[in-house]
Design an enzyme around this catalytic site. Structure first.
Site, short mmCIF file in Angstrom:
data_model
loop_
_atom_site.label_atom_id
_atom_site.label_comp_id
_atom_site.label_asym_id
_atom_site.label_seq_id
_atom_site.Cartn_x
_atom_site.Cartn_y
_atom_site.Cartn_z
N HIS A 13 1.53 4.33 -2.82
CA HIS A 13 1.53 5.79 -2.68
C HIS A 13 2.71 6.39 -3.44
O HIS A 13 2.57 7.40 -4.14
CB HIS A 13 1.63 6.19 -1.21
N GLU A 20 -6.33 7.08 -1.23
CA GLU A 20 -6.25 5.83 -0.45
C GLU A 20 -6.82 4.65 -1.23
O GLU A 20 -6.27 3.54 -1.18
CB GLU A 20 -6.99 5.99 0.88
N HIS A 78 0.84 -1.20 0.00
CA HIS A 78 0.00 0.00 0.00
C HIS A 78 0.88 1.25 0.00
O HIS A 78 0.63 2.20 -0.77
CB HIS A 78 -0.91 -0.02 1.24
N GLU A 79 1.89 1.27 0.85
CA GLU A 79 2.78 2.43 0.92
C GLU A 79 3.61 2.56 -0.36
O GLU A 79 3.84 3.67 -0.85
CB GLU A 79 3.70 2.33 2.14
#
Length: 287
Positions: free
Chosen positions: A147, A223, A143-144
């Site tokens: 980003h 997100e 997930h990071e």
């Protein structure tokens, strides 16, 4: 979780300082409040300047504020696994290897920050390493990485620059109209000047709150994209499992700017940097 108020907090502090400086240099550049074009140009320069200063400071501020330890060489099996996982996922996402850090916190959290894809940082909390399975940890790291791969740090800076410009420009336009009304003749000039300074300050606070609502809306959309990136990198079931684990956690969120780039953000819907966990899980399930 750590965030919408380190990038945002740093940005607000910088913009307030730049705002004071802007008031000083307006007469030097021969820009009056009636000169909307000149005022807008200066607000653009200062608004984007504050945003990009915040961006350049983001990694340094994140490390200091969370007391994170950057891992340059693995000293434990956990650190070795963490470095290898970040390296593998960053290669899969086609981005340079970010720096990796661990920060002390009982909460389950992680964040990504940095001025660019080439100068990024992925940090995870000790609580995440202790309370999540490796599959769940892998999903959070993905997930990071998402980003970073999506360029979310720069996107946030651009959005913040537009909002800073909006706040600084309209605060001064409205304050100029009010102070002109208050200042009646020579005797009222001092009162008008005082009113202008006071109203600019108050309006920047009020418009800043409105701008933060817009910023948080963009953050929530980001997100969903990072969740989707994680699903592409490690599979949707792992990301769903990680979000389900977060639902069981009642720990406080990250502070400051980092919330926007964290894995979990708990705020009221209007000012939330993250959608609810239920909505994120539903999106991954295709609901």
């Amino acid at each position: 979780m750590l965030r919408t108020l380190l990038f945002v907090g740093t940005n607000i502090a910088i913009v307030m300082v730049l705002g004071i400086f802007l008031n000083i240099i307006l007469p030097i550049f021969g820009v009056s409040l009636g000169d909307t074009s000149g005022l807008l140009i200066l607000c653009l320069v200062f608004g984007f300047g504050g945003s990009f200063i915040s961006l350049l400071l983001s990694k340094w501020m994140a490390i200091r504020s969370t007391r994170a330890k950057v891992i340059t060489a693995a000293n434990t099996p956990m650190e070795r696994w963490l470095l290898q996982t970040v390296q593998r996922l960053s290669q899969k996402a086609n981005i340079p290897m970010p720096e990796v850090a661990i920060f002390p916190s009982n909460s389950i959290n992680a964040f990504a920050t940095g001025a660019s894809k080439n100068k990024s940082l992925v940090a995870v909390s000790t609580g995440l390493l202790q309370h999540m399975s490796q599959d769940e940890q892998e999903a959070v790291i993905a997930h990071e990485i998402g980003h970073i791969a999506n360029g979310d740090m720069v996107t946030m800076a651009l959005i913040q620059g537009v909002l800073n410009t909006f706040v600084m420009f309209f605060a001064r336009l409205i304050a100029g109209a009010i102070s002109s009304f208050v200042a009646r003749g020579e005797q009222g000039r001092g009162l008008g000047m005082f009113a202008h300074i006071a109203v600019v300050f108050v309006l920047e606070m009020i418009l800043g709150v409105l701008a933060s609502i817009i910023q948080m809306w963009f953050s929530r959309q980001r997100e969903y994209r990072a969740d989707a990136a994680s699903a592409n990198l490690v599979g949707a079931p792992k990301m769903i499992a990680a979000l389900e684990r977060l639902k069981q956690s009642a720990e406080p969120e990250l502070d400051g700017q980092l919330v926007a780039f964290g894995i979990n953000g708990k705020r009221s819907e209007f000012f939330a940097s993250h959608p609810s966990l239920e909505k994120r899980i539903a999106a991954l399930k295709g609901a």
